[in-house]
Design a protein around this motif. Sequence first.
Motif, PDB file in Angstrom:
ATOM      1  N   HIS A 237     -14.115  21.371  -4.104  1.00 28.98           N
ATOM      2  CA  HIS A 237     -13.992  19.991  -4.573  1.00 28.98           C
ATOM      3  C   HIS A 237     -15.131  19.661  -5.544  1.00 28.98           C
ATOM      4  CE1 HIS A 237     -13.257  15.724  -4.684  1.00 28.98           C
ATOM      5  NE2 HIS A 237     -14.454  15.479  -4.230  1.00 28.98           N
ATOM      6  N   GLY A 238     -16.298  20.108  -5.219  1.00 28.04           N
ATOM      7  CA  GLY A 238     -17.442  19.845  -6.081  1.00 28.04           C
ATOM      8  C   GLY A 238     -17.259  20.403  -7.480  1.00 28.04           C
TER       9      GLY A 238
ATOM     10  N   VAL B 128     -19.994  13.791  -1.331  1.00 30.17           N
ATOM     11  CA  VAL B 128     -18.973  12.813  -1.677  1.00 30.17           C
ATOM     12  C   VAL B 128     -17.849  12.806  -0.649  1.00 30.17           C
ATOM     13  CG1 VAL B 128     -17.594  14.305  -3.171  1.00 30.17           C
ATOM     14  CG2 VAL B 128     -17.718  11.874  -3.633  1.00 30.17           C
ATOM     15  N   LEU B 129     -17.508  13.944  -0.103  1.00 33.85           N
ATOM     16  CA  LEU B 129     -16.431  13.973   0.888  1.00 33.85           C
ATOM     17  C   LEU B 129     -16.846  13.312   2.188  1.00 33.85           C
ATOM     18  CD1 LEU B 129     -14.760  17.486   0.412  1.00 33.85           C
ATOM     19  CD2 LEU B 129     -13.927  15.247  -0.305  1.00 33.85           C
TER      20      LEU B 129
ATOM     21  N   PHE C 205      -9.096   9.928   7.109  1.00 35.04           N
ATOM     22  CA  PHE C 205      -9.371  11.353   7.144  1.00 35.04           C
ATOM     23  C   PHE C 205     -10.143  11.698   8.412  1.00 35.04           C
ATOM     24  CE2 PHE C 205      -8.758  10.270   2.787  1.00 35.04           C
ATOM     25  CZ  PHE C 205      -8.184  11.384   2.202  1.00 35.04           C
ATOM     26  N   ALA C 206     -10.009  12.943   8.785  1.00 33.69           N
ATOM     27  CA  ALA C 206     -10.857  13.485   9.845  1.00 33.69           C
ATOM     28  C   ALA C 206     -10.914  12.572  11.067  1.00 33.69           C
ATOM     29  CB  ALA C 206     -12.278  13.729   9.319  1.00 33.69           C
TER      30      ALA C 206
ATOM     31  N   SER D  34     -15.476  21.788   0.367  1.00 31.36           N
ATOM     32  CA  SER D  34     -16.438  20.939  -0.331  1.00 31.36           C
ATOM     33  C   SER D  34     -16.898  21.572  -1.637  1.00 31.36           C
ATOM     34  CB  SER D  34     -17.647  20.674   0.567  1.00 31.36           C
ATOM     35  OG  SER D  34     -17.258  19.949   1.721  1.00 31.36           O
ATOM     36  N   ALA D  35     -17.166  22.867  -1.575  1.00 33.04           N
ATOM     37  CA  ALA D  35     -17.632  23.549  -2.774  1.00 33.04           C
ATOM     38  C   ALA D  35     -16.565  23.524  -3.853  1.00 33.04           C
ATOM     39  CB  ALA D  35     -18.029  24.984  -2.441  1.00 33.04           C
TER      40      ALA D  35
ATOM     41  N   HIS E 189     -22.721  18.514  -3.856  1.00 34.98           N
ATOM     42  CA  HIS E 189     -22.020  17.316  -4.310  1.00 34.98           C
ATOM     43  C   HIS E 189     -20.725  17.130  -3.525  1.00 34.98           C
ATOM     44  CE1 HIS E 189     -20.409  14.184  -6.836  1.00 34.98           C
ATOM     45  NE2 HIS E 189     -19.345  14.919  -7.110  1.00 34.98           N
ATOM     46  N   GLY E 190     -20.030  18.225  -3.303  1.00 34.22           N
ATOM     47  CA  GLY E 190     -18.777  18.145  -2.557  1.00 34.22           C
ATOM     48  C   GLY E 190     -18.972  17.585  -1.167  1.00 34.22           C
ATOM     49  N   ILE E 191     -19.907  18.115  -0.432  1.00 34.02           N
ATOM     50  CA  ILE E 191     -20.074  17.606   0.931  1.00 34.02           C
ATOM     51  C   ILE E 191     -20.657  16.196   0.914  1.00 34.02           C
ATOM     52  CG2 ILE E 191     -20.346  19.925   1.853  1.00 34.02           C
ATOM     53  CD1 ILE E 191     -23.231  19.391   2.308  1.00 34.02           C
TER      54      ILE E 191
ATOM     55  N   ARG F 118     -13.970  11.694   4.152  1.00 34.93           N
ATOM     56  CA  ARG F 118     -12.946  12.727   4.099  1.00 34.93           C
ATOM     57  C   ARG F 118     -13.309  13.942   4.939  1.00 34.93           C
ATOM     58  NH1 ARG F 118     -11.861   9.558  -0.407  1.00 34.93           N
ATOM     59  NH2 ARG F 118      -9.732   9.667  -1.190  1.00 34.93           N
TER      60      ARG F 118
END
Lengths: 206, 206
Positions: free
Chosen positions: B161-162, A165-166, B122-123, B158-159, A161-163, A171
């Motif tokens: 953030h998730g 959404v980011l 970002f990025a 990411s993890a 989910h993190g990767i 992001r």
Amino acid sequence: MSTISERRERERAHRHQLIITAARELAEAEGWEAVTTRRLAERVEYSQPVLYSHFNGKDAIVSAVALDGFNQLAAHLSHARQAAAEPGQAALRAVSHAYLAFATERPALYQAMFILPTDLKFASAETPAPLRASFDEFVNCLHPDNERRELFAEVIWSALHGIAVLSGSGRIPPDGQEERVDLIIAQIADTRQDRQRHKRGPRSRT
Amino acid sequence: MSTISERRERERAHRHQLIITAARELAEAEGWEAVTTRRLAERVEYSQPVLYSHFNGKDAIVSAVALDGFNQLAAHLSHARQAAAEPGQAALRAVSHAYLAFATERPALYQAMFILPTDLKFASAETPAPLRASFDEFVNCLHPDNERRELFAEVIWSALHGIAVLSGSGRIPPDGQEERVDLIIAQIADTRQDRQRHKRGPRSRT
DNA sequence: GCAGGATGTCTAGCGTTGCTAGGATTTAGT
DNA sequence: ACTAAATCCTAGCAACGCTAGACATCCTGC
């Protein structure tokens, strides 16, 4: 006195689904900020108030779309898992890629499911079945002897989910998703780790 | 002719920051849905249009709050990293916990930084320094010989953030965050893995 | 000291949002 | 055929982000 009200109810259910579908299609075509009650009503060829005779409000409509999405996601993941030759790491890889593909190919739907505020109850007794089913697709890829399967599944899901959404919001760079998934699978779900090794005594999860 | 315009500029900059602070405080007190231009104007004791002489719109105000948040986050993570006895896995664990603590203790601020739509880039080349600085706190915990440090950092971030966002919105149980972080650290950033082993030839990142 | 231009600020209002009250119209049951 | 109920729409409310144009204030040059 019965068949007539049955037909009414049938029509009503049909219109209910029509609203959900229209909302999803409109969101997928122009984004959720374009989904207003007026435009939605126009699209289903009824006036605004009928929306409120089916749903408590706009959030409830989004929730219905999200729930629909979880059904699709569960089916999507299940298909990927069963297409994998054998259970285990290969299945987990397949499910993970399917998950990310779903997120990137259906961004509006994914947004309704995970980002927009909804009325859905997660991780509780009244959690709708499709939500649990989606989650279980991850759990079922893990070795049954691993007593911390749920924890592993939570972390894998969170990382995906993190990767999703980011990268979806720019992001992190949109390229390189493949590498990231591979890393997650290789590291988190290393089959050497996914075994009794992780058994632990009962822990207080306060 | 100079000191007077300098004072003006000073006052203007002060008010600029006042708006940002007021927006953040209002969001932290009552949530972002309560942050309307009218309420914000009332709070800074000016009329609505002055907000638009400082910012292009509401999104720009949220972006400014988010940027401020990235400064705080970078400082927070840096402090945690340097408080750790030595670099390496201990530092990574400290930074990860600090990250999650930030997300759970400042939910409104975190939301502005990662969930709400903002103008921040970002990025990319014009990525503001605080964003890059926050990210680098993760990178700097990884072994310099690991040629895929950035990839590792992306996945760890990411993890985290998730699990932050999924537990924050009730999609996974709020309990057990500690366990999840430990699992991420132990699995993804296993020191045995964080070395030349991961060197690879140049890959096509299509 | 005083006009005049620039600067800063506010009042008022536009178009749109989610949502709802109340009347009009159609439909069902006797 | 007539009453009552269910169904649907018109119209409108309060609040939203945002802006035009009037008012006030201040600095500058004579």
